[in-house]
Write a protein that holds these residues in place. Structure first.
Motif, PDB file in Angstrom:
ATOM      1  N   SER A  89       0.863  -1.177   0.000  1.00 22.73           N
ATOM      2  CA  SER A  89       0.000   0.000   0.000  1.00 22.73           C
ATOM      3  C   SER A  89       0.902   1.231   0.000  1.00 22.73           C
ATOM      4  CB  SER A  89      -0.946   0.003   1.200  1.00 22.73           C
ATOM      5  OG  SER A  89      -0.250  -0.086   2.422  1.00 22.73           O
ATOM      6  N   LEU A 140      -3.149  -3.114  -2.110  1.00 22.18           N
ATOM      7  CA  LEU A 140      -4.218  -2.721  -1.185  1.00 22.18           C
ATOM      8  C   LEU A 140      -4.478  -1.220  -1.199  1.00 22.18           C
ATOM      9  CD1 LEU A 140      -3.329  -5.106   1.775  1.00 22.18           C
ATOM     10  CD2 LEU A 140      -5.273  -5.287   0.230  1.00 22.18           C
ATOM     11  N   ASN A 142      -3.642   4.010   0.842  1.00 21.51           N
ATOM     12  CA  ASN A 142      -3.533   4.219   2.287  1.00 21.51           C
ATOM     13  C   ASN A 142      -2.466   3.289   2.847  1.00 21.51           C
ATOM     14  OD1 ASN A 142      -3.827   4.277   5.071  1.00 21.51           O
ATOM     15  ND2 ASN A 142      -6.057   4.352   5.032  1.00 21.51           N
ATOM     16  N   GLU A 172      -1.598   2.393   5.669  1.00 20.01           N
ATOM     17  CA  GLU A 172      -1.963   1.552   6.805  1.00 20.01           C
ATOM     18  C   GLU A 172      -2.541   0.206   6.379  1.00 20.01           C
ATOM     19  OE1 GLU A 172      -3.554   3.335  10.634  1.00 20.01           O
ATOM     20  OE2 GLU A 172      -4.185   4.839   9.185  1.00 20.01           O
ATOM     21  N   LYS A 173      -3.052   0.129   5.144  1.00 23.03           N
ATOM     22  CA  LYS A 173      -3.798  -1.061   4.740  1.00 23.03           C
ATOM     23  C   LYS A 173      -2.930  -2.319   4.700  1.00 23.03           C
ATOM     24  CE  LYS A 173      -7.774   0.959   4.186  1.00 23.03           C
ATOM     25  NZ  LYS A 173      -8.886   0.665   5.120  1.00 23.03           N
ATOM     26  N   THR A 229      -2.031  -3.580   8.161  1.00 20.86           N
ATOM     27  CA  THR A 229      -3.251  -4.085   8.798  1.00 20.86           C
ATOM     28  C   THR A 229      -3.585  -5.472   8.261  1.00 20.86           C
ATOM     29  OG1 THR A 229      -4.143  -1.851   9.092  1.00 20.86           O
ATOM     30  CG2 THR A 229      -5.716  -3.668   9.172  1.00 20.86           C
TER      31      THR A 229
END
Length: 368
Positions: free
Chosen positions: A186, A210, A213, A215-216, A219
């Motif tokens: 990401s 992903l 973003n 963070e995706k 995560t």
């Protein structure tokens, strides 16, 4: 009449789209860029080695990969293994930041990642004073808490022409060695496109995008690891039950291979079955506890109970505590404990020996 399409070409293009969602970057074919790699641990070492070897064989005019590791002995080992001209030792983290176009890192934990990236940023800020910064891509492949990716992205984006990609990888060290990792990404789209074609197929078998973003990807990595860790917990519980029932874990392991032949279930089940808890040949339990802490924090922030993950975390703590006592008594068999040793937690709870399955109380007796 239109010329018939080449079936083989269509198959190759379709196969490529399934394993790498990015079209090739604007520069024709694979091209020579200076790659840097920081962190030669259980995962980083085979990743850096495979990158160096693949680029030497497939990239015209390839440049040796510049590597840095806190322990220089690992760098020397990599240079010796790959042979002359594939890998070069960097003087420092700052050397990597200043000289390389694409910088990969695979590090032990969030604090180490944060420290290294602050060194990257400071080095480039100093470098800018005397020379304009050329385009650079920083790629973090470790398992970290998602908000760290945002922090790193903000830090790197303050540097002109520098971009950040979050790209954790799935797979044990054996998968890394075989270039069979699953790569998730990401961040900045153009940077991901460049990085995807560097890592696939040199390091991994498939790339998953992903989005923008950052963070995706981290995560998703925690979600995936929670599935793996939850599976380890289930295997540990059913193997222990089979031992207490007089069936033995071996038939249950064969059942997994017959009915649910997923590679992680088979490989980690084999470790539990044969007490192969050497973390230097697998995934160290400290790393497993770090990951489970991240997963539990994420689940807590999102109000999502994960009781199986909680049980796995507690059993890893039990295994580590039991092993620490063996170390104190001079009875330890391994320098590093593998996270599959969480089965020790289920065994002692059931009254069995934690690390030696040959000492189970109710050994299977063949029927007449």
């Amino acid at each position: 009449m239109d010329k018939p399409e080449n079936p083989h070409l269509l198959h190759v293009l379709h196969q490529h789209a399934e394993t790498n969602p990015f079209s090739r970057p604007g520069t024709p074919g694979h091209h020579a860029v200076q790659i840097g790699f920081v962190g030669l641990g259980a995962m980083g070492y085979p990743m850096a080695r495979n990158l160096a070897k693949w680029r030497k064989e497939h990239v015209y005019g390839s440049i040796p990969v510049l590597v840095w590791n806190r322990s220089k002995s690992k760098v020397d080992e990599l240079i010796k293994e790959t042979g002359e001209g594939l890998v070069v030792a960097a003087d420092s983290v700052e050397h990597i930041a200043n000289e390389c176009d694409v910088i990969f890192s695979n590090l032990a934990n969030d604090e180490v990642v944060r420290t290294v990236y602050n060194q990257f940023a400071k080095a480039l800020e100093s470098f800018q004073a005397s020379s304009p910064t050329k385009s650079k891509i920083f790629v973090e492949t470790s398992t970290t808490f998602p908000t760290l990716a945002v922090e790193l992205d903000k830090l790197i984006s303050t540097i002109p022409s520098a971009h950040f990609v979050a790209s954790p990888v799935f797979g044990a060290p054996a998968a890394a060695s075989a270039a069979q990792l699953l790569i998730v990404m990401s961040g900045d789209y153009r940077s991901k496109k460049e990085v995807a074609h560097i890592l696939h197929p040199a390091v991994g078998r498939k790339v998953v995008d992903l989005g923008g973003n950052v963070e995706k990807a981290p995560t998703f990595k925690l979600i995936g690891n929670s599935m793996i860790l939850g599976s380890l917990e289930l295997i540990a519980e059913v193997y222990t039950l089979a031992e207490k029932a007089g069936i033995g874990a071996a038939p249950v392991h064969q059942f997994i291979k017959d009915i649910m032949p997923a590679p992680p279930l088979i490989s980690y089940g084999d470790k539990m079955l044969h007490d192969k808890f050497d973390g230097t040949k697998g995934f160290a339990i400290d790393g497993g506890l770090k990951d489970s802490q991240h997963i539990r924090r994420l689940a807590t922030e999102l109000d999502t109970p994960m009781p199986a993950l909680d049980a796995a975390h507690q059993h890893m703590l039990t295994a580590r505590a039991l092993y620490a006592n063996q170390v104190r008594l001079g009875q330890a068999q391994f320098d590093v404990l593998d996270w599959s040793s969480l089965v020790a937690g289920t065994r002692v709870a059931a009254g069995l020996d934690p690390f030696d399955s040959s000492k189970q109380h109710n050994k299977p007796v063949p029927e007449d």
